[in-house]
Motif scaffolding. Structure first.
Motif, PDB file in Angstrom:
ATOM      1  N   ALA A 232      89.789  50.326  -6.532  1.00 58.07           N
ATOM      2  CA  ALA A 232      89.923  51.769  -6.695  1.00 58.07           C
ATOM      3  C   ALA A 232      91.128  52.237  -5.874  1.00 58.07           C
ATOM      4  O   ALA A 232      91.522  51.594  -4.908  1.00 58.07           O
ATOM      5  CB  ALA A 232      88.657  52.478  -6.243  1.00 58.07           C
ATOM      6  N   TYR A 233      91.678  53.362  -6.269  1.00 58.53           N
ATOM      7  CA  TYR A 233      92.850  53.904  -5.577  1.00 58.53           C
ATOM      8  C   TYR A 233      92.844  55.428  -5.691  1.00 58.53           C
ATOM      9  O   TYR A 233      92.142  56.005  -6.520  1.00 58.53           O
ATOM     10  CB  TYR A 233      94.147  53.349  -6.192  1.00 58.53           C
ATOM     11  N   GLN A 234      93.627  56.054  -4.843  1.00 59.83           N
ATOM     12  CA  GLN A 234      93.897  57.479  -4.973  1.00 59.83           C
ATOM     13  C   GLN A 234      95.326  57.725  -4.540  1.00 59.83           C
ATOM     14  O   GLN A 234      95.890  56.959  -3.769  1.00 59.83           O
ATOM     15  CB  GLN A 234      92.923  58.335  -4.166  1.00 59.83           C
ATOM     16  N   GLN A 235      95.889  58.786  -5.086  1.00 61.89           N
ATOM     17  CA  GLN A 235      97.231  59.183  -4.680  1.00 61.89           C
ATOM     18  C   GLN A 235      97.289  60.704  -4.687  1.00 61.89           C
ATOM     19  O   GLN A 235      96.788  61.350  -5.605  1.00 61.89           O
ATOM     20  CB  GLN A 235      98.297  58.623  -5.613  1.00 61.89           C
ATOM     21  N   PHE A 236      97.889  61.238  -3.647  1.00 55.64           N
ATOM     22  CA  PHE A 236      98.010  62.683  -3.527  1.00 55.64           C
ATOM     23  C   PHE A 236      99.478  63.065  -3.615  1.00 55.64           C
ATOM     24  O   PHE A 236     100.308  62.517  -2.902  1.00 55.64           O
ATOM     25  CB  PHE A 236      97.437  63.163  -2.186  1.00 55.64           C
ATOM     26  N   LEU A 237      99.758  64.006  -4.481  1.00 57.71           N
ATOM     27  CA  LEU A 237     101.106  64.518  -4.649  1.00 57.71           C
ATOM     28  C   LEU A 237     101.125  65.982  -4.220  1.00 57.71           C
ATOM     29  O   LEU A 237     100.112  66.525  -3.787  1.00 57.71           O
ATOM     30  CB  LEU A 237     101.534  64.355  -6.102  1.00 57.71           C
ATOM     31  N   GLN A 238     102.271  66.633  -4.369  1.00 60.15           N
ATOM     32  CA  GLN A 238     102.400  67.996  -3.881  1.00 60.15           C
ATOM     33  C   GLN A 238     101.522  68.989  -4.640  1.00 60.15           C
ATOM     34  O   GLN A 238     100.952  69.896  -4.045  1.00 60.15           O
ATOM     35  CB  GLN A 238     103.853  68.443  -3.940  1.00 60.15           C
ATOM     36  N   SER A 239     101.389  68.813  -5.949  1.00 58.79           N
ATOM     37  CA  SER A 239     100.615  69.800  -6.707  1.00 58.79           C
ATOM     38  C   SER A 239      99.398  69.218  -7.414  1.00 58.79           C
ATOM     39  O   SER A 239      98.687  69.951  -8.102  1.00 58.79           O
ATOM     40  CB  SER A 239     101.517  70.491  -7.731  1.00 58.79           C
ATOM     41  N   ALA A 240      99.148  67.944  -7.275  1.00 60.62           N
ATOM     42  CA  ALA A 240      98.003  67.310  -7.935  1.00 60.62           C
ATOM     43  C   ALA A 240      97.711  65.982  -7.256  1.00 60.62           C
ATOM     44  O   ALA A 240      98.454  65.531  -6.395  1.00 60.62           O
ATOM     45  CB  ALA A 240      98.298  67.086  -9.412  1.00 60.62           C
ATOM     46  N   GLY A 241      96.647  65.361  -7.694  1.00 62.66           N
ATOM     47  CA  GLY A 241      96.294  64.031  -7.201  1.00 62.66           C
ATOM     48  C   GLY A 241      95.589  63.268  -8.298  1.00 62.66           C
ATOM     49  O   GLY A 241      95.282  63.812  -9.366  1.00 62.66           O
ATOM     50  N   VAL A 242      95.346  61.998  -8.028  1.00 58.33           N
ATOM     51  CA  VAL A 242      94.652  61.152  -8.998  1.00 58.33           C
ATOM     52  C   VAL A 242      93.778  60.166  -8.227  1.00 58.33           C
ATOM     53  O   VAL A 242      94.129  59.747  -7.130  1.00 58.33           O
ATOM     54  CB  VAL A 242      95.647  60.414  -9.917  1.00 58.33           C
ATOM     55  N   ALA A 243      92.640  59.853  -8.813  1.00 54.99           N
ATOM     56  CA  ALA A 243      91.769  58.805  -8.296  1.00 54.99           C
ATOM     57  C   ALA A 243      91.421  57.921  -9.472  1.00 54.99           C
ATOM     58  O   ALA A 243      91.199  58.417 -10.585  1.00 54.99           O
ATOM     59  CB  ALA A 243      90.508  59.380  -7.675  1.00 54.99           C
ATOM     60  N   GLY A 244      91.400  56.617  -9.253  1.00 56.77           N
ATOM     61  CA  GLY A 244      91.123  55.739 -10.373  1.00 56.77           C
ATOM     62  C   GLY A 244      90.687  54.355  -9.963  1.00 56.77           C
ATOM     63  O   GLY A 244      90.528  54.048  -8.789  1.00 56.77           O
TER      64      GLY A 244
END
Length: 176
Positions: free
Chosen positions: A55-67
């Motif tokens: 599993a992973y997550q990434q946070f950006l300036q205006s959104a994020g994702v988890a998968g």
């Protein structure tokens, strides 16, 4: 061409500046962050359906994702995908028990402290703070924030972002 089938399950989350990012990181680690994680133990060790699962997550300036990523053989692809969906459903429904939350806090704090041992990592942290427009916070403040993650925070994250029906699934490989 690929001999394996590759799956990516993913959901949008929230941006870097959201204070829930530490709770999401804790859940992501418990779900698929290493050899002791739920996905690794269930999908790889117990069922033997995949060599690679995490599993992973990434946070950006205006959104994020988890998968979640899974690499498996074509013959076991459907079974592996269903097992991952089952684990998503279980996590969304049950959350994490207190002992997993406590272990997750310790793991997250350890990762953070270890990441600050190299000059490159320290500079990366400072650059991220500047690029994200977040005020600099001392390490003790961040560690206290991680310590404050409670069962209700984890339940909110798992219920909102780990429901199987929320996941977008991409499949790549033979017979797709």
């Amino acid at each position: 061409d690929s001999a394996q089938v590759h799956f990516v399950f993913g959901s949008d989350t929230f941006p870097y500046r959201d204070r829930r990012r530490f709770a999401l990181s804790l859940v992501t680690n418990a779900f698929g962050g290493g050899m002791s994680s739920r996905l690794f133990q269930r999908i790889r060790e117990e069922l033997g359906l995949a060599y690679a699962v995490y599993a992973y997550q990434q946070f950006l300036q205006s959104a994020g994702v988890a998968g979640v990523y899974v690499g498996t053989q074509p013959a076991t692809a459907d079974q592996a995908a269903e097992a991952v969906r089952d684990e998503y459903a279980r996590l969304a429904r049950e959350g994490l028990p207190p002992d997993e939350i406590a272990a997750g806090r310790q793991q997250l704090k350890g990762q953070l402290m270890l990441s600050l041992e190299s000059p490159v990592s320290r500079m990366s942290r400072l650059a991220t703070v500047a690029l994200q427009g977040e005020p600099y916070r001392p390490l003790d403040a961040i560690l206290a924030e991680i310590d404050a993650i409670g069962p209700e925070d984890v339940a909110a994250i798992t219920g909102e972002f780990f429901a199987p029906e929320r996941q977008t699934v991409i499949r790549l490989g033979p017979d797709t």
